[in-house]
Enzyme design. Structure first.
Site, PDB file in Angstrom:
ATOM      1  N   CYS A   1     -73.648  95.777  84.078  1.00 26.52           N
ATOM      2  CA  CYS A   1     -72.605  95.091  84.840  1.00 26.52           C
ATOM      3  C   CYS A   1     -71.753  96.156  85.549  1.00 26.52           C
ATOM      4  CB  CYS A   1     -71.742  94.241  83.903  1.00 26.52           C
ATOM      5  SG  CYS A   1     -70.606  95.213  82.870  1.00 26.52           S
TER       6      CYS A   1
ATOM      7  N   GLU B   1     -73.803  99.060  76.618  1.00 25.47           N
ATOM      8  CA  GLU B   1     -73.792 100.376  77.245  1.00 25.47           C
ATOM      9  C   GLU B   1     -72.540 101.165  76.880  1.00 25.47           C
ATOM     10  OE1 GLU B   1     -75.962  97.548  80.119  1.00 25.47           O
ATOM     11  OE2 GLU B   1     -74.246  97.453  78.758  1.00 25.47           O
TER      12      GLU B   1
ATOM     13  N   CYS C   1     -69.988  98.580  83.090  1.00 24.03           N
ATOM     14  CA  CYS C   1     -70.907  99.511  82.429  1.00 24.03           C
ATOM     15  C   CYS C   1     -71.490 100.509  83.417  1.00 24.03           C
ATOM     16  CB  CYS C   1     -72.009  98.734  81.725  1.00 24.03           C
ATOM     17  SG  CYS C   1     -71.392  97.760  80.325  1.00 24.03           S
TER      18      CYS C   1
ATOM     19  N   HIS D   1     -69.407  96.165  75.512  1.00 22.21           N
ATOM     20  CA  HIS D   1     -70.765  95.911  75.985  1.00 22.21           C
ATOM     21  C   HIS D   1     -71.693  96.963  75.385  1.00 22.21           C
ATOM     22  CE1 HIS D   1     -69.656  93.502  79.865  1.00 22.21           C
ATOM     23  NE2 HIS D   1     -68.913  93.133  78.822  1.00 22.21           N
TER      24      HIS D   1
END
Length: 157
Positions: A84, A56, A87, A54
């Protein structure tokens, strides 16, 4: 444009470019320390076959590499979407001081991402979660934890 707007626009640009280049979903993030961008990332889940890639996480990995540390205290993250649960956890583990985000988890759900489902799943008792989870061989695994507790030369985090 003030600094916060500039940094968020950098995250937005990473999201847009990554999406256009088919690297992954429409997510971008940057990490800033002392008014300098120290980490950048965009979602690369599909291009790397890595479900943890992801924006991040990619930005945290980049910042840690660039700063040669696992502790990002004093850093801020600008991300194009509310993090999320994975993250968000990584942000906490990295000791990032502040989160700025654009889109919400509801916005992500509206375009087919299941962040909101994961937030709800975490609230459930383990035995009620969708993926069956079983506590197993704790008597053996706790020995390693006890060894860690007694280890003199460990690096705490």
């Amino acid at each position: 444009m003030d600094k916060k707007e500039f940094y968020m626009q950098c995250a937005i640009d990473l999201a847009e470019n990554g999406m256009k280049n088919n690297e992954g979903g429409p997510f971008g993030a940057i990490i800033v320390k002392d008014d300098k961008i120290v980490g950048k990332g965009n979602n690369k889940v599909t291009s790397t076959n890595d479900p943890t890639a992801h924006a991040e996480i990619v930005a945290i990995r980049d910042a840690c590499k660039n700063l040669n540390t696992f502790d990002l205290s004093g850093c801020e993250i600008y991300t194009s979407c509310e993090p999320c649960p994975m993250c968000l956890s990584a942000i906490y583990w990295a000791n990032i001081s502040k989160i700025y985000y654009g889109n919400t988890r509801k916005d992500a759900a509206n375009i087919g991402f299941r962040d909101d489902f994961l937030f709800e799943e975490i609230k459930k008792m383990i035995e009620n979660r969708d993926i069956p989870t079983e506590n197993f061989l704790r008597e053996q695994t706790i020995k390693t934890f006890n060894s860690w507790k007694e280890k003199d030369n460990k690096t705490p985090y």
